[in-house]
Design an enzyme around this catalytic site. Structure first.
Site, PDB file in Angstrom:
ATOM      1  N   GLU A  81      43.365  42.976  42.259  1.00  0.00           N
ATOM      2  CA  GLU A  81      44.734  43.099  41.153  1.00  0.00           C
ATOM      3  C   GLU A  81      45.186  44.078  41.536  1.00  0.00           C
ATOM      4  O   GLU A  81      44.783  45.043  41.802  1.00  0.00           O
ATOM      5  CB  GLU A  81      43.954  43.051  39.704  1.00  0.00           C
TER       6      GLU A  81
ATOM      7  N   CYS B 216      45.077  40.700  34.195  1.00  0.00           N
ATOM      8  CA  CYS B 216      46.207  40.725  33.195  1.00  0.00           C
ATOM      9  C   CYS B 216      47.391  40.669  34.030  1.00  0.00           C
ATOM     10  O   CYS B 216      48.531  40.570  33.318  1.00  0.00           O
ATOM     11  CB  CYS B 216      45.963  41.989  32.033  1.00  0.00           C
TER      12      CYS B 216
ATOM     13  N   ASN C  80      44.374  33.820  32.389  1.00  0.00           N
ATOM     14  CA  ASN C  80      43.377  34.967  32.221  1.00  0.00           C
ATOM     15  C   ASN C  80      43.041  35.464  31.087  1.00  0.00           C
ATOM     16  O   ASN C  80      43.992  35.990  30.403  1.00  0.00           O
ATOM     17  CB  ASN C  80      43.950  35.792  33.308  1.00  0.00           C
ATOM     18  N   GLU C  81      41.930  35.648  30.525  1.00  0.00           N
ATOM     19  CA  GLU C  81      41.387  36.095  29.266  1.00  0.00           C
ATOM     20  C   GLU C  81      42.289  35.748  28.224  1.00  0.00           C
ATOM     21  O   GLU C  81      42.965  36.333  27.598  1.00  0.00           O
ATOM     22  CB  GLU C  81      41.488  37.675  29.339  1.00  0.00           C
TER      23      GLU C  81
END
Ligand code: AHR
Length: 632
Positions: free
Chosen positions: A24, A231, A363-364
């Site tokens: 990331e 994120c 994501n999350e």
């Protein structure tokens, strides 16, 4: 202790892609990190939307030599290089009798790293309105102006954007070099995409990767590369599209912004507070995965933002566009060179398909039902058009309690193939939870452990992780893939720790967790061998609470916090002063506890759980916590 093994027993098969990496762009992992570009803000696109302190001239200083005169400004007007690369540098030159005026770039963090004898590929796009052309001089030098290479000169001719190139050879090594581009004569000179790459990139690929970092990742021999976030993929997910330019800033991560010639690529605000150039884009990710023999595993935004943003798009057209873009992404990766997106891949240098087999959506995620409704739309479209692709669902962060459970239930009920789990916990947690997957439903979705780390970068952390990995291997029938996170951190720009590989401008080093990952990834077994350990109990006695836990005022700010043993050994201390290693002040913190040598701070916010491991190995200490209430 006695370990009893039964080598003849069948054991659980382990796939070659059990262990992988998660890349990331956090901690300057891409620009200023793995992406080998040495010029910061090469396209003059930085702005307050990326970071309040930025402007289009961030990273640049107007400079002159031999009495040069001019004005340096930036412009976003019809003379731009490309509709997605909107801002350029404008130099109004006034040097009829000699002298040169221009700009100097200080590179990322401490400066431009150069190795004596190394070749550096310079390029710039330029146009001039001076009828006789504009002489351009490119120099590498130190902060005091002392040369680090013989200068390069080029004559810019014509008022149409043209690319000029050349090679500079470094005469000295430094991690604090500067690049200056200065011009003589009069008139308006426009510059964009001022770029400097070491010739010696990983596999010597143009627009390539920093060799030492890429080699460290390759040395892990990962089975897959998850990218581009995290994120990061949720950046500005709710942003729509500006009808006129089709290009608002801070929009969600969209793969189409990251492919094609680099001068036509957008830049975007990065979730982690800086600008991302997209020079390291989807083509480069696929190429890197292929180069290191790993399976590519992209993550696309689900248009329901996780990572604490908690919003779902109400824009049906936007959702449909993202779903269509995801189908195009699969064509970009796998389509024949005659297909629309396969043709683009071929034009970038890779006619053969990249062989994409897995793709994650979201994501999350914090809004389980809204997310899952969107996920099902993506999944249905992908499975209809590309039945061979495994679409991976999301379970939110592990500490989200009911959200995690609800997401798992939704995934299970819908028969999703694989679910992405994330957790960052204390080393004690990892030691105590090696059996986590023993009880997972063998008939349910498989697990992709997309992010995990024990909080700390010490030997104790990596040993806890190693212990945990044995639990993953024992359950390799359920846990199909796992990646430590984050992968990279620039010591001069840290948003998240711990990290697997650390670096500065010219050096890099693996953490002890890196060594554990390398050990496991380089020695993936074909199957586990059932084993049993007998001997005295090794269960640690956790220490919980009891050290000022209930006396923290939730609205106060503390500093100079320390935990000591009776003999005065300081196990943990932090004065919360500014700097990369500082924690945010303790305003509004919820609770603190010490568990088996790990110092844990919990917060009510979703993103702020911080844990530091102290240098202790025994479990029962008589600890004292002292905290000075900040006068402010
Ligand atoms: O790995 C760092 C961050 O941790 C990721 O971006 C996010 O998915 C998680 O919260």
């Amino acid at each position: 202790y006695t370990i009893t093994v039964d080598p003849a027993a069948a054991g659980t098969p382990i796939s070659d892609s059990l262990y992988g990496v998660f890349f990331e762009d956090i901690n300057f992992a891409a620009d200023g990190g793995l992406y080998a570009e040495l010029v910061r803000n090469r396209s003059f696109e930085f702005g307050p939307a990326d970071n309040r302190s930025y402007s289009p001239l961030t990273g640049w200083t107007p400079t002159a030599d031999a009495g040069g005169v001019g004005v340096a400004s930036t412009a976003d007007d019809a003379a731009r290089l490309h509709e997605r690369n909107r801002t350029y540098l404008r130099l109004d030159l006034d040097n009829p009798g000699g002298g040169r005026y221009g700009v100097t770039n200080a590179g990322f963090t401490t400066g431009i790293a150069l190795r004596a004898g190394g070749a550096y590929d310079f390029s710039v796009w330029a146009r001039t309105d001076a009828a006789a052309g504009t002489p351009l001089t490119v120099t590498l030098h130190d902060a005091a102006g002392q040369p680090l290479a013989a200068p390069l000169t080029r004559a810019v001719r014509g008022d149409r954007w043209t690319r000029y190139t050349g090679t500079l050879k470094a005469t000295r090594s430094t991690d604090a070099g500067r690049l200056s581009v200065r011009a003589g004569g009069t008139g308006v000179l426009r510059l964009d995409m001022v770029s400097l790459f070491p010739h010696d990139t990983f596999r010597e690929r143009p627009n390539g990767l920093r060799r030492d970092l890429a080699e460290k990742i390759a040395a892990l021999r990962p089975g897959f590369v998850r990218f581009p976030g995290g994120c990061l993929v949720n950046t500005g997910s709710m942003s729509g599209y500006d009808a006129a330019s089709n290009w608002p800033r801070a929009r969600s991560y969209q793969w189409k912004d990251t492919v094609g010639p680099v001068e036509t690529r957008a830049t975007n605000a990065n979730f982690w507070g800086y600008n991302q150039s997209y020079g390291l884009g989807y083509y480069e990710y696929f190429q890197f995965a292929e180069d290191i023999g790993a399976m590519p595993l992209p993550v696309v935004p689900a248009l329901v933002t996780g990572c604490g943003q908690n919003q779902a798009t109400a824009d049906e057209a936007l959702l449909q566009r993202h779903i269509a873009d995801t189908l195009d992404l699969i064509e970009f990766a796998n389509g024949p060179a005659s297909s629309t997106w396969g043709r683009l891949r071929a034009s970038m240098g890779h006619p053969r398909p990249f062989g994409l087999t897995h793709l994650a959506v979201g994501n999350e995620e914090n809004l389980p039902d809204a997310y899952f409704a969107n996920f099902q739309r993506f999944r249905a479209a992908i499975e209809a058009a590309h039945p061979g692709i495994t679409v991976i669902g999301n379970s939110g962060p592990d500490d989200a309690g009911a959200t995690f459970d609800r997401l798992w239930q939704l995934n299970r009920d819908a028969g999703v193939d694989m679910v992405d789990e994330h957790y960052y916990n204390s080393p004690a947690w990892f030691l105590q939870n090696t059996t986590r997957y023993d009880s997972y439903d063998r008939a349910g979705p498989k697990v992709f452990l997309g992010e995990y780390a024990s909080q700390g970068n010490k030997l104790a952390n990596s040993l806890a992780e190693a212990s945990y990995l044995t639990g993953l291997e024992r359950n390799a029938d359920v846990v199909r893939m796992a990646s430590y996170a984050p992968l990279l951190a620039n010591v001069d720009n840290v948003q998240w720790r711990p990290d697997l590989i650390w670096f500065d401008n010219d050096e890099s080093w693996g953490s002890t967790s890196y060594q554990v990952q390398k050990l496991f990834m380089n020695n993936v077994g074909d199957r586990t061998v059932p084993s049993r350990v007998t001997g005295p109990s090794t269960a640690p006695t956790p220490i919980t609470g009891g050290i000022g836990l209930s006396t923290w005022a939730t609205s106060a700010t503390y500093d100079d916090v320390r935990v000591t043993t009776p003999d005065g050994t300081v196990l943990f201390a932090d004065d919360f002063s500014a700097g990369a290693d500082a924690w945010t002040p303790l305003a509004n913190r919820g609770s603190w506890s010490v568990v088996d040598g790990a110092y844990t701070q919990s917060d009510t916010g979703a993103q702020d759980t911080l844990v530091r491991a102290a240098d202790v190995t025994a479990s029962d200490y008589d600890l004292t916590l002292r905290a000075r209430k900040n006068a402010g």
